[in-house]
Write a protein that holds these residues in place. Sequence first.
Motif, mmCIF file in Angstrom:
data_model
loop_
_atom_site.group_PDB
_atom_site.id
_atom_site.type_symbol
_atom_site.label_atom_id
_atom_site.label_comp_id
_atom_site.label_asym_id
_atom_site.label_seq_id
_atom_site.Cartn_x
_atom_site.Cartn_y
_atom_site.Cartn_z
ATOM 1 N N VAL A 58 34.599 -7.131 -6.139
ATOM 2 C CA VAL A 58 35.212 -6.025 -5.397
ATOM 3 C C VAL A 58 36.146 -5.225 -6.295
ATOM 4 O O VAL A 58 36.124 -3.985 -6.303
ATOM 5 C CB VAL A 58 35.953 -6.554 -4.152
ATOM 6 N N LEU A 59 36.964 -5.907 -7.063
ATOM 7 C CA LEU A 59 37.873 -5.202 -7.969
ATOM 8 C C LEU A 59 37.108 -4.484 -9.076
ATOM 9 O O LEU A 59 37.564 -3.462 -9.588
ATOM 10 C CB LEU A 59 38.891 -6.180 -8.552
ATOM 11 N N ALA A 60 35.945 -5.007 -9.431
ATOM 12 C CA ALA A 60 35.120 -4.344 -10.447
ATOM 13 C C ALA A 60 34.604 -3.000 -9.949
ATOM 14 O O ALA A 60 34.375 -2.080 -10.747
ATOM 15 C CB ALA A 60 33.955 -5.239 -10.845
ATOM 16 N N VAL A 61 34.407 -2.862 -8.636
ATOM 17 C CA VAL A 61 33.985 -1.573 -8.080
ATOM 18 C C VAL A 61 35.067 -0.525 -8.315
ATOM 19 O O VAL A 61 34.784 0.600 -8.743
ATOM 20 C CB VAL A 61 33.674 -1.696 -6.576
ATOM 21 N N GLU A 62 36.319 -0.886 -8.065
ATOM 22 C CA GLU A 62 37.423 0.046 -8.289
ATOM 23 C C GLU A 62 37.546 0.393 -9.768
ATOM 24 O O GLU A 62 37.767 1.550 -10.131
ATOM 25 C CB GLU A 62 38.730 -0.554 -7.771
ATOM 26 N N ALA A 63 37.388 -0.601 -10.637
ATOM 27 C CA ALA A 63 37.446 -0.338 -12.072
ATOM 28 C C ALA A 63 36.320 0.598 -12.500
ATOM 29 O O ALA A 63 36.512 1.488 -13.337
ATOM 30 C CB ALA A 63 37.367 -1.654 -12.848
ATOM 31 N N ALA A 64 35.137 0.422 -11.903
ATOM 32 C CA ALA A 64 34.012 1.291 -12.235
ATOM 33 C C ALA A 64 34.246 2.715 -11.736
ATOM 34 O O ALA A 64 33.842 3.683 -12.393
ATOM 35 C CB ALA A 64 32.723 0.724 -11.638
ATOM 36 N N LEU A 65 34.900 2.848 -10.590
ATOM 37 C CA LEU A 65 35.203 4.187 -10.080
ATOM 38 C C LEU A 65 36.145 4.939 -11.016
ATOM 39 O O LEU A 65 36.121 6.174 -11.071
ATOM 40 C CB LEU A 65 35.816 4.104 -8.680
ATOM 41 N N ARG A 94 43.441 6.516 7.363
ATOM 42 C CA ARG A 94 43.201 7.394 6.214
ATOM 43 C C ARG A 94 42.026 6.878 5.394
ATOM 44 O O ARG A 94 41.609 5.726 5.514
ATOM 45 C CB ARG A 94 44.448 7.445 5.332
ATOM 46 N N ALA A 95 41.489 7.727 4.545
ATOM 47 C CA ALA A 95 40.429 7.299 3.632
ATOM 48 C C ALA A 95 41.022 6.386 2.568
ATOM 49 O O ALA A 95 42.143 6.623 2.094
ATOM 50 C CB ALA A 95 39.785 8.523 2.975
ATOM 51 N N PRO A 96 40.327 5.338 2.187
ATOM 52 C CA PRO A 96 40.851 4.435 1.141
ATOM 53 C C PRO A 96 41.053 5.181 -0.170
ATOM 54 O O PRO A 96 40.274 6.063 -0.523
ATOM 55 C CB PRO A 96 39.747 3.380 1.009
ATOM 56 N N VAL A 97 42.092 4.796 -0.871
ATOM 57 C CA VAL A 97 42.395 5.402 -2.173
ATOM 58 C C VAL A 97 42.509 4.303 -3.214
ATOM 59 O O VAL A 97 42.463 3.112 -2.901
ATOM 60 C CB VAL A 97 43.719 6.213 -2.116
ATOM 61 N N ALA A 98 42.640 4.715 -4.470
ATOM 62 C CA ALA A 98 42.813 3.749 -5.546
ATOM 63 C C ALA A 98 44.017 2.860 -5.240
ATOM 64 O O ALA A 98 45.085 3.339 -4.865
ATOM 65 C CB ALA A 98 43.019 4.473 -6.869
ATOM 66 N N GLY A 99 43.843 1.590 -5.367
ATOM 67 C CA GLY A 99 44.907 0.631 -5.052
ATOM 68 C C GLY A 99 44.664 -0.119 -3.765
ATOM 69 O O GLY A 99 45.183 -1.230 -3.585
ATOM 70 N N ASP A 100 43.852 0.453 -2.852
ATOM 71 C CA ASP A 100 43.605 -0.231 -1.584
ATOM 72 C C ASP A 100 42.733 -1.470 -1.772
ATOM 73 O O ASP A 100 42.883 -2.453 -1.040
ATOM 74 C CB ASP A 100 42.954 0.722 -0.583
ATOM 75 N N ALA A 101 41.818 -1.442 -2.726
ATOM 76 C CA ALA A 101 41.003 -2.633 -2.982
ATOM 77 C C ALA A 101 41.880 -3.786 -3.457
ATOM 78 O O ALA A 101 41.681 -4.946 -3.058
ATOM 79 C CB ALA A 101 39.925 -2.326 -4.016
ATOM 80 N N GLU A 118 33.770 6.493 0.348
ATOM 81 C CA GLU A 118 32.797 5.629 1.014
ATOM 82 C C GLU A 118 32.452 4.418 0.154
ATOM 83 O O GLU A 118 32.195 3.331 0.690
ATOM 84 C CB GLU A 118 31.540 6.433 1.341
ATOM 85 N N VAL A 119 32.454 4.592 -1.161
ATOM 86 C CA VAL A 119 32.255 3.439 -2.049
ATOM 87 C C VAL A 119 33.393 2.442 -1.851
ATOM 88 O O VAL A 119 33.165 1.225 -1.751
ATOM 89 C CB VAL A 119 32.159 3.887 -3.517
ATOM 90 N N ARG A 120 34.623 2.958 -1.789
ATOM 91 C CA ARG A 120 35.773 2.067 -1.573
ATOM 92 C C ARG A 120 35.689 1.399 -0.203
ATOM 93 O O ARG A 120 36.008 0.210 -0.064
ATOM 94 C CB ARG A 120 37.076 2.855 -1.692
ATOM 95 N N GLU A 121 35.304 2.152 0.810
ATOM 96 C CA GLU A 121 35.162 1.575 2.142
ATOM 97 C C GLU A 121 34.181 0.407 2.120
ATOM 98 O O GLU A 121 34.458 -0.672 2.672
ATOM 99 C CB GLU A 121 34.662 2.635 3.128
ATOM 100 N N SER A 122 33.036 0.611 1.492
ATOM 101 C CA SER A 122 32.015 -0.433 1.445
ATOM 102 C C SER A 122 32.500 -1.664 0.694
ATOM 103 O O SER A 122 32.212 -2.803 1.087
ATOM 104 C CB SER A 122 30.744 0.107 0.780
ATOM 105 N N ALA A 123 33.242 -1.445 -0.393
ATOM 106 C CA ALA A 123 33.754 -2.575 -1.172
ATOM 107 C C ALA A 123 34.762 -3.391 -0.366
ATOM 108 O O ALA A 123 34.719 -4.633 -0.360
ATOM 109 C CB ALA A 123 34.381 -2.075 -2.463
ATOM 110 N N ILE A 124 35.663 -2.709 0.326
ATOM 111 C CA ILE A 124 36.677 -3.411 1.121
ATOM 112 C C ILE A 124 36.027 -4.120 2.301
ATOM 113 O O ILE A 124 36.397 -5.248 2.653
ATOM 114 C CB ILE A 124 37.769 -2.427 1.591
ATOM 115 N N GLU A 125 35.033 -3.461 2.926
ATOM 116 C CA GLU A 125 34.281 -4.119 3.999
ATOM 117 C C GLU A 125 33.616 -5.392 3.502
ATOM 118 O O GLU A 125 33.645 -6.431 4.179
ATOM 119 C CB GLU A 125 33.199 -3.175 4.526
ATOM 120 N N SER A 126 32.998 -5.312 2.334
ATOM 121 C CA SER A 126 32.319 -6.476 1.784
ATOM 122 C C SER A 126 33.303 -7.604 1.517
ATOM 123 O O SER A 126 33.002 -8.785 1.762
ATOM 124 C CB SER A 126 31.586 -6.086 0.497
#
Length: 312
Positions: free
Chosen positions: A114-121, A280-287, A147-155
């Motif tokens: 999950v954190l790798a998704v944020e790093a990739a973004l 709100r929409a997820p932002v960097a740091g929410d993951a 939406e990428v962040r939403e999916s990562a946090i959901e997962s």
Amino acid sequence: MDATLAPVFAIWLALGIDVLFGEPPARLHPVVWMGRYLGWAGRHAAPPIGAVPAERFKPFMTATLAWWAGAAIVVTAAWAVATCAAQVHSVAAVLLVAVALKPLLAWRMLRDEVLAVEAALDVSLDAGRAQLARLVSRDVSALSESEVRESAIESLAENLNDSVVAPVFWFVLLGLPGAALYRYANTADAMWGYPGERNGRDWQWAGKWAARVDDGLSWVPARITALLLALVAWRWPRGLQREARRTPSPNSGWPMAAMALLLDVRLGKPGTYVLNAAGRAPVAGDAQRAATCAARVVGVLAIFAAALMLAF
């Protein structure tokens, strides 16, 4: 060591091994073995798309019998390990059970992915989508950054239950065979539990048994996961039940809705559902915030599991 303490130390040691070392090699991983069996059996159970129109009974029965055959092997193997552990010194028993339990838990891998998704973004949206594709089965090609962040946090929230809370729950109730059976059922649902086509095969009926068994085994743990998230956040997520019911699954909505409400972010699957639509929409740091909450849940879970096993 008192025999009643052995399962407690086994859970703690299994979680410790997970945090320190992560997943064992694929060739030694019991869940990978389960997946290989399910992949082989699924190719024989689920008919190719359009092969026999409206056929129901045969794929349902074939897949159900194949599910039970795999479950029998998994439970027998776990029972054999548990029986061996009962015959050796308590320290060796703890080590043996912990090593067998660890592959049924996957907290470190979940957090890292999950954190790798944020790093990739941080690199690019395409990189974030590609990393997310390792976590989810949905089409990620058109997802926006939020939406990428939403999916990562959901997962993270959903798999916190599937990969940690539920296996520990069933271990507390039924020992190593219970945890192994749950992991098998969850893996079967992930591979077979689709309402229609996947990989050129029709799972409408072939996947029904796997999906329903996973629903039943996950029902209580999913709600416990939501409660633990509320506990570590020190507040109740108002509207949890209402939001949890927005998802098609009877279980995954509970930890996902709890995470959405506690982080005050919107989570959703495009065209299917939205959780906490006013957020709100997820932002960097929410993951990272979500991962921190989940890590606290894992710690509290270990304490509660130990307390229950010592009490009963």
